[in-house]
Design a protein around this motif. Sequence first.
Motif, short mmCIF file in Angstrom:
data_model
loop_
_atom_site.label_atom_id
_atom_site.label_comp_id
_atom_site.label_asym_id
_atom_site.label_seq_id
_atom_site.Cartn_x
_atom_site.Cartn_y
_atom_site.Cartn_z
N ILE A 375 -8.03 -12.19 -3.88
CA ILE A 375 -7.04 -12.59 -2.88
C ILE A 375 -5.87 -13.27 -3.58
O ILE A 375 -6.04 -14.34 -4.19
N PRO A 376 -4.67 -12.69 -3.52
CA PRO A 376 -3.51 -13.35 -4.12
C PRO A 376 -3.30 -14.73 -3.50
O PRO A 376 -3.58 -14.94 -2.32
N LYS A 377 -2.79 -15.65 -4.31
CA LYS A 377 -2.58 -17.00 -3.78
C LYS A 377 -1.13 -17.26 -3.39
O LYS A 377 -0.83 -18.28 -2.77
N ASN A 378 -0.23 -16.33 -3.74
CA ASN A 378 1.18 -16.51 -3.39
C ASN A 378 1.89 -15.17 -3.43
O ASN A 378 1.29 -14.13 -3.73
N MET A 379 3.20 -15.19 -3.15
CA MET A 379 3.96 -13.95 -3.09
C MET A 379 4.04 -13.27 -4.45
O MET A 379 3.97 -12.03 -4.55
N MET A 383 2.80 -9.29 -5.48
CA MET A 383 3.55 -8.24 -6.18
C MET A 383 2.73 -7.66 -7.33
O MET A 383 2.63 -6.43 -7.49
N SER A 384 2.14 -8.52 -8.13
CA SER A 384 1.39 -8.04 -9.30
C SER A 384 0.11 -7.31 -8.89
O SER A 384 -0.29 -6.33 -9.53
N GLU A 385 -0.54 -7.76 -7.80
CA GLU A 385 -1.75 -7.09 -7.35
C GLU A 385 -1.45 -5.71 -6.76
O GLU A 385 -2.22 -4.77 -6.93
N LEU A 386 -0.32 -5.58 -6.07
CA LEU A 386 0.06 -4.27 -5.55
C LEU A 386 0.39 -3.31 -6.69
O LEU A 386 0.12 -2.11 -6.60
N ILE A 418 -3.50 -4.44 3.57
CA ILE A 418 -3.18 -5.82 3.20
C ILE A 418 -3.80 -6.79 4.20
O ILE A 418 -4.44 -7.78 3.82
N ARG A 419 -3.63 -6.52 5.48
CA ARG A 419 -4.14 -7.44 6.50
C ARG A 419 -5.66 -7.54 6.47
O ARG A 419 -6.22 -8.63 6.62
N ASN A 420 -6.32 -6.41 6.27
CA ASN A 420 -7.78 -6.41 6.31
C ASN A 420 -8.40 -6.90 5.02
O ASN A 420 -9.40 -7.62 5.04
N ASN A 421 -7.84 -6.51 3.88
CA ASN A 421 -8.48 -6.80 2.60
C ASN A 421 -8.03 -8.10 1.96
O ASN A 421 -8.76 -8.67 1.14
N TRP A 422 -6.85 -8.57 2.32
CA TRP A 422 -6.38 -9.83 1.77
C TRP A 422 -6.55 -10.98 2.78
O TRP A 422 -5.99 -12.06 2.59
N ILE A 453 5.47 -8.80 2.92
CA ILE A 453 4.95 -8.51 1.58
C ILE A 453 5.44 -7.15 1.11
O ILE A 453 5.90 -6.99 -0.03
N ILE A 454 5.36 -6.15 1.99
CA ILE A 454 5.78 -4.80 1.62
C ILE A 454 7.28 -4.76 1.34
O ILE A 454 7.73 -4.15 0.37
N TYR A 455 8.07 -5.44 2.18
CA TYR A 455 9.52 -5.45 1.96
C TYR A 455 9.85 -6.05 0.59
O TYR A 455 10.65 -5.49 -0.17
N ASN A 456 9.24 -7.18 0.29
CA ASN A 456 9.50 -7.82 -1.00
C ASN A 456 9.03 -6.95 -2.16
O ASN A 456 9.67 -6.90 -3.22
N TYR A 457 7.93 -6.23 -1.94
CA TYR A 457 7.42 -5.38 -3.01
C TYR A 457 8.38 -4.21 -3.29
O TYR A 457 8.54 -3.78 -4.43
N ILE A 458 9.03 -3.71 -2.25
CA ILE A 458 10.02 -2.65 -2.45
C ILE A 458 11.15 -3.16 -3.35
O ILE A 458 11.59 -2.46 -4.28
N GLN A 459 11.61 -4.38 -3.09
CA GLN A 459 12.66 -4.95 -3.94
C GLN A 459 12.15 -5.18 -5.36
O GLN A 459 12.87 -4.99 -6.34
N TRP A 460 10.90 -5.58 -5.47
CA TRP A 460 10.25 -5.77 -6.77
C TRP A 460 10.25 -4.46 -7.56
O TRP A 460 10.57 -4.43 -8.75
N LEU A 461 9.88 -3.37 -6.88
CA LEU A 461 9.85 -2.07 -7.54
C LEU A 461 11.24 -1.63 -7.98
O LEU A 461 11.40 -0.92 -8.98
#
Length: 480
Positions: A375-379, A383-386, A418-422, A453-461
């Motif tokens: 379970i990630p502990k922060n934003m 990103m790194s877990e995705l 994300i909702r179910n597993n995290w 989370i998904i929106y931020n991950y898109i920017q991360w990518l």
Amino acid sequence: MKINYYYFIALLFAFSAKGQYSSSVFTHSSTYSSNGEFKIISHSYDDKFPTDRGFSQVFNISYSKDSLLYTIPRSFDLDENSKNFFLFISKDGKKIAYFSSTNYYDDKSTDKAVMIYENGQLHKKYSFEEFTDCDSKKEKCGLFFNTQQLIDYKKSNGSLLTLKQGTSDEDSYLIDNFIFNKNDSIYVIDARKKVIIYDLNNVNLAPIKRNFDDIYPQIKLLRKNKNSYITSIKSPNKYINDFESEINGEKLSETISKIHQLKFVPINTPEFYKYHLYKIEISGYLTKNGSFDIENFKIDDHLDKDKILHYIRQTKFKSDFLPKEVDQFYFNYFFGGYRNPDDKIAENITLKQKQKREDDFKKRLSLSEIDGIYIPKNMKECMSELDKTLNYESRLELENPKQYSDFNGHMGGLGMWIRNNWGINGGSRLLQYFKDRNLGNKRGENDSISGIIIYNYIQWLKGDKNIWKEWEKQNPTQLK
């Protein structure tokens, strides 16, 4: 500028894709060999797609009377409106090839994309990665070419499809011909436009791989011939709790109530949500002779498993509602639950269970791992877990969206994962991280969290590796 995350999320979750699904019908199908001398008839026992519940029979039809050759103890699900499932039988009737571009319903196996049978026995099974020789961590993979990317849905009307402007003749060919059988050579064009050729006459040989552009001049005149004919049959509208005894007509739910001296609470009543209920999970096959053959059985500890099993096994249930086309059918819903008939006792039990859930919820808020998943502990860790979790194609779709509809079910599926597993739904340290920033405290905000989370991950990518810092700056902790 602060981004309107909630507008983005509304668009994000407006699309979903269907792979596995449940329907109100089940199917029977007839599939013919290319020489017309053999056929396989597949009978399904349920309305889930795809499963292997059912049976199939292979016939020699070259004589005046069909001759049964052998039976396979499974069905091969086909759907008239889907491009996910295909079945082929060889010209000698000895080999069967079944292709499914989605995982089986309620089955986590990943090696059933291609199933090869010889003389009624399973000969070989492939995952789609193995069959196509594709590495989903590094490239776009899929058993079949995705024809949806060629269609202009705004200009299409019903079954009349309009292709996007500029679609080449080669790509147009793939709309109906991404899989076909030519003289027992099965051609499959995968998501990369690689051609996999499987020889049904030599099932021990590995599939041949070719580039589509290289082979197109040789196959452009070949067309997929209709070889399967599907009949849809309405599923029985009955649930296991409503099964009735042939002797006295008593429903199974009523009998279990008498065994335990408990009150049965149907699902469509206010009491179902008011009280803590003891529930039953059961599935199996009801046969035409009234027997119910249990496949899975799980009950609350407060119910007597042995007594319930004994009653079901020695009871004949009414089965006149089963479709005439089958001798048995699969059921897996027992709707409702049981409580103490005394309201005050039932209320006290409900309060105790509520406290237990709250205690369990609090424990989850500090766990680094739940059900074997980190379970990630922060934003930043999200990103790194995705990065570790998503394959190449998923990351590519996220990184290069042409329009919001490109997210389709892939995005909806990711948000749900994300909702179910995290633990966004069930409680976790990640949920607490968002609650500390005043998110997740209101009904419906769990979807918003996964969307953020998904929106931020898109920017991360896209290269913004500091997006998590920016988000935390805009959404500081509210703890005092």
